[in-house]
Design a protein around this motif. Structure first.
Motif, short mmCIF file in Angstrom:
data_model
loop_
_atom_site.label_atom_id
_atom_site.label_comp_id
_atom_site.label_asym_id
_atom_site.label_seq_id
_atom_site.Cartn_x
_atom_site.Cartn_y
_atom_site.Cartn_z
N TRP A 73 37.64 58.73 89.63
CA TRP A 73 38.69 59.46 88.93
C TRP A 73 40.08 58.90 89.21
CZ3 TRP A 73 42.58 61.90 91.54
CH2 TRP A 73 42.40 62.13 92.90
N THR B 276 40.70 56.26 86.77
CA THR B 276 40.84 56.86 85.44
C THR B 276 42.24 57.45 85.25
OG1 THR B 276 38.48 57.38 85.43
CG2 THR B 276 39.89 58.58 83.88
N SER C 278 44.94 56.21 82.54
CA SER C 278 45.41 57.17 81.53
C SER C 278 46.92 57.17 81.41
CB SER C 278 44.93 58.58 81.90
OG SER C 278 43.52 58.65 81.92
N ALA D 189 40.39 54.00 75.07
CA ALA D 189 39.41 54.64 75.96
C ALA D 189 38.08 53.90 75.94
CB ALA D 189 39.22 56.10 75.56
N VAL E 213 36.17 51.76 79.08
CA VAL E 213 34.78 51.97 79.52
C VAL E 213 34.00 50.67 79.43
CG1 VAL E 213 32.64 53.18 79.00
CG2 VAL E 213 34.81 54.41 78.91
#
Length: 390
Positions: free
Chosen positions: A24, A27, A31, A68, A72
């Motif tokens: 996280w 991430t 973001s 996004a 990934v």
């Protein structure tokens, strides 16, 4: 084994040594780039109305979705899919230019920085092309009534540098933690092998004697010879001695000895990349002082590795002292870790034995830790009184 587990856990028992380069946290950092599409949406609100604005917002939304998916794909290692998504993001960025005008180049900052990170061989060309486009297009499109897009070009350059810098740090950090975990694993395996080897050397001969004497006792017992009792008694005594030897070996791994600490120190310095100049024999030191000097060697070498940033460590033994010297530029053998009590404990041990500890800078550089024990003075001559003659 707790230290090994802690090293494999990145310094936190039970932790994940790669936790800062995945999950996280990564991430959240990735973001943060979605701020740029938000700025582009402000440009759509400023320059477009009606159906054109709807198209502009739809392009921004599609761009966010592509970003996004590309993230990934990149993490999963699908290079072809990542490349295709980056191209689609570049097309969306170009489609946004007539709607959001110069604000569309905030989308270009995301594309350029991502592409520079994914295609490291061509990162200079990618960043230069993106910056030139942001600089020239606002000036070349006359209806916009703008000069060169210096601000947008700077955003692209500095965003790319920031992303590349973080990527380099994360890669180096991950490699360092993996290497440290591997070193800890190898050290654990080496320790197991050493214990197995020592126990084999200790017990191999004794167990062979036990097996031979037990077989002899069995044959004597079968023949009714009274010598069987004598052989069984010998086996019992040998087993007791073996138990004592095993206990001594196990306690020896936990107790401090000068020879053991020199051996461990040599391996520790080698693993830390420090040249070790250590004595190979300890017979110059009295047997009564070897454990005490072992504590000094342990504390000194540990602090050299932790704090000194040294290239060489030297240990010198004398009948009444031991000296640990390094050539480092940081805190050395005489300086404990902040909040640590290793040197304090060493001073207490040495003081109890009637000695002193001296720690401080060494010439021309580095630190020196010296432990000195007081030498016993010569015996006082006996005083005799001269009797009076009668």
């Amino acid at each position: 084994m707790g230290d090994v587990a802690e090293a494999r856990g990145g310094g936190v028992p039970g932790g994940d040594p790669l936790r800062w380069t995945r999950g996280w946290r990564r991430t959240v950092l990735a973001s943060g780039m979605l701020v740029y599409p938000g700025v582009t949406a402000l440009g759509v609100a400023q320059y477009a109305t009606g159906g054109t604005a709807v198209v502009g917002y739809a392009v921004v939304a599609a761009f966010c979705g592509g970003y996004a998916l590309a993230g990934v794909s990149f993490v999963s290692g699908h290079r072809a899919r990542t490349g295709a998504l980056l191209w689609s993001m570049a097309v969306l960025c170009a489609a946004e230019v007539p709607v959001a005008r110069n604000y569309a180049f905030f989308l270009a900052a995301v594309v350029v920085s991502f592409a520079a990170m994914a295609l490291r061989r061509h990162r200079a060309l990618i960043v230069t092309t993106g910056a030139l486009a942001a600089l020239v297009v606002p000036w070349a499109v006359r209806p916009w009534h703008r000069g060169p897009g210096w601000g947008e070009a700077l955003v692209i350059v500095f965003t790319s540098l920031m992303v590349l810098g973080y990527s380099e740090i994360a890669t180096a950090h991950r490699a360092l933690l993996e290497a440290r975990a591997e070193v800890a694993h190898l050290a654990s395996e080496a320790e197991r092998a050493r214990i197995a080897r020592d126990l084999h050397d200790l017990l191999g001969h004794s167990l062979t004697v036990v097996a031979v004497k037990s077989g002899l006792a069995r044959r004597l017992a079968e023949s009714g010879s009274p010598g069987a009792v004598e052989e069984i008694t010998a086996v019992e005594g040998l087993a007791r001695r073996m138990l004592t030897d095993v206990r001594a070996a196990v306690s020896g791994y936990r107790e401090v000895t000068l020879a053991g600490e020199l051996a461990r120190g040599r391996e520790l310095l080698r693993a830390a990349g420090v040249t070790a100049d250590l004595p190979t024999a300890t017979d110059v030191v009295d047997a009564a002082h070897q454990e005490l000097f072992g504590w000094a060697v342990r504390e000194g070498i540990t602090n050299v590795v932790r704090h000194a940033r040294a290239t060489r460590c030297t240990v010198r033994l004398a009948p009444d002292g031991v000296e640990i010297r390094d050539d480092g530029t940081g805190a050395g053998a005489g300086t404990p870790a902040p909040g640590g009590n290793g040197l304090t404990g060493l001073r207490e041990r040495i003081a109890a034995a009637g000695g002193t500890v001296a720690a401080g800078p060494a010439a021309p550089r580095g630190w020196r830790l010296r432990v000195t024990l007081a030498r016993p003075g010569p015996p006082e001559p006996r005083r005799t009184t001269k009797g009076a003659s009668s």
